[in-house]
Design an enzyme around this catalytic site. Structure first.
Site, PDB file in Angstrom:
ATOM      1  N   GLU A  39      42.773 -47.840  78.433  1.00  8.51           N
ATOM      2  CA  GLU A  39      44.238 -47.791  78.501  1.00  8.51           C
ATOM      3  C   GLU A  39      44.839 -48.061  77.117  1.00  8.51           C
ATOM      4  O   GLU A  39      44.434 -48.975  76.417  1.00  8.51           O
ATOM      5  CB  GLU A  39      44.737 -48.836  79.499  1.00  8.51           C
ATOM      6  N   LYS A 104      51.502 -43.758  84.617  1.00 14.52           N
ATOM      7  CA  LYS A 104      51.150 -44.942  85.404  1.00 14.52           C
ATOM      8  C   LYS A 104      52.242 -45.253  86.426  1.00 14.52           C
ATOM      9  O   LYS A 104      53.408 -45.430  86.082  1.00 14.52           O
ATOM     10  CB  LYS A 104      50.934 -46.125  84.465  1.00 14.52           C
ATOM     11  N   CYS A 138      44.713 -49.047  85.163  1.00 18.14           N
ATOM     12  CA  CYS A 138      44.699 -50.511  85.212  1.00 18.14           C
ATOM     13  C   CYS A 138      45.248 -51.090  86.534  1.00 18.14           C
ATOM     14  O   CYS A 138      44.554 -51.119  87.533  1.00 18.14           O
ATOM     15  CB  CYS A 138      45.449 -51.066  84.006  1.00 18.14           C
TER      16      CYS A 138
END
Length: 249
Positions: A39, A104, A138
């Site tokens: 990330e 995300k 994540c």
């Protein structure tokens, strides 16, 4: 299919330095079909992106060049600014220069990521050389419903790129295995090592099969890369023999 996972230490706010380090790691592991970076691999995890997020697409350009050079796909998330908005954008770049992406969805409110970044609204599944990859970043790992494998949007491999801190590394390991088992898929988890202004990271990069077994893993607290094969025929045979996904809600 051959895949290489790149567990990198990330120089804070220095895209050119991180591009060089990533290039060295990739060239040391040739002949993979896919290379996966962590990330925000080009800057570090910047919850306050002003002055850190990329505005010139230099890292995306580098990904396109490397994908073309190696005839392979390059994947990883970048902190990027587009039309005045910031995104934690997970790019999947193919040798043709095509760059598919996922923004995300679950922004990390604990660190304030949601105050600066714009959340994505849709899942993304990318097809590459006969495999279907779900792109995740994540904190998405903590939300199993969002990652549910389904007949309407099936996938074979879930890719999780992360800046997951050492203090919560056991949760990372457990949740990666859970996502593999419940979705009958391979799970790739690529985390970074080193430190940034807020956290320290030990890695925990690994490939897990649909039984929840660790196929291979990087040594913690070290810059590392690992290359492994995804046996898609074996995955298909397991799903046919034990068709759990057919009984899902």
């Amino acid at each position: 299919m051959k895949i290489t996972l790149l567990q990198q230490d990330i120089a804070w706010g220095k895209p050119a330095t991180n591009q060089q380090a990533a290039e060295q790691a990739i060239l040391a592991a040739p002949k993979s079909d896919l290379y996966v970076l962590p990330e925000m691999w080009s800057t570090g995890f910047a919850t306050e992106p002003e002055g850190v997020a990329e505005t010139d697409e230099s890292s995306l350009t580098w990904m396109k060049q490397m994908a073309h050079r190696l005839d392979a796909a390059i994947a990883g998330s970048i902190s990027t600014e587009v039309d005045g908005k910031y995104y934690n954008r997970f790019y999947f770049v193919k040798p043709t220069g095509e760059a598919e992406y996922y923004d995300k969805h679950h922004l990390f409110t604990y660190s304030g990521e949601h105050h600066r970044y714009t959340a994505g609204t849709e899942r993304k599944v990318v097809e590459w050389r006969g495999a279907r990859f779900l792109l995740q970043v994540c904190y998405d790992l903590r939300f199993p419903v969002f990652a549910r494998n389904s007949a309407s949007a099936p996938y074979d491999v879930a890719l999780y790129v992360a800046s997951w801190p050492t203090s919560r590394i056991e949760a990372w390991k457990a949740l990666l295995k859970a996502r593999a088992i419940e979705n009958q898929c391979y799970v790739v988890g690529v985390d970074r090592v080193g430190t940034d202004p807020a956290c320290s990271y030990c890695g925990g990069t690994m490939l897990i099969d649909a039984y929840g077994r660790v196929v291979d893993a990087c040594e913690e607290d070290k810059v590392c890369s690992l290359t492994a094969d995804l046996d898609l025929e074996a995955l298909s045979a397991f799903r046919k023999k034990f068709p759990v996904l057919n009984d899902a809600d």
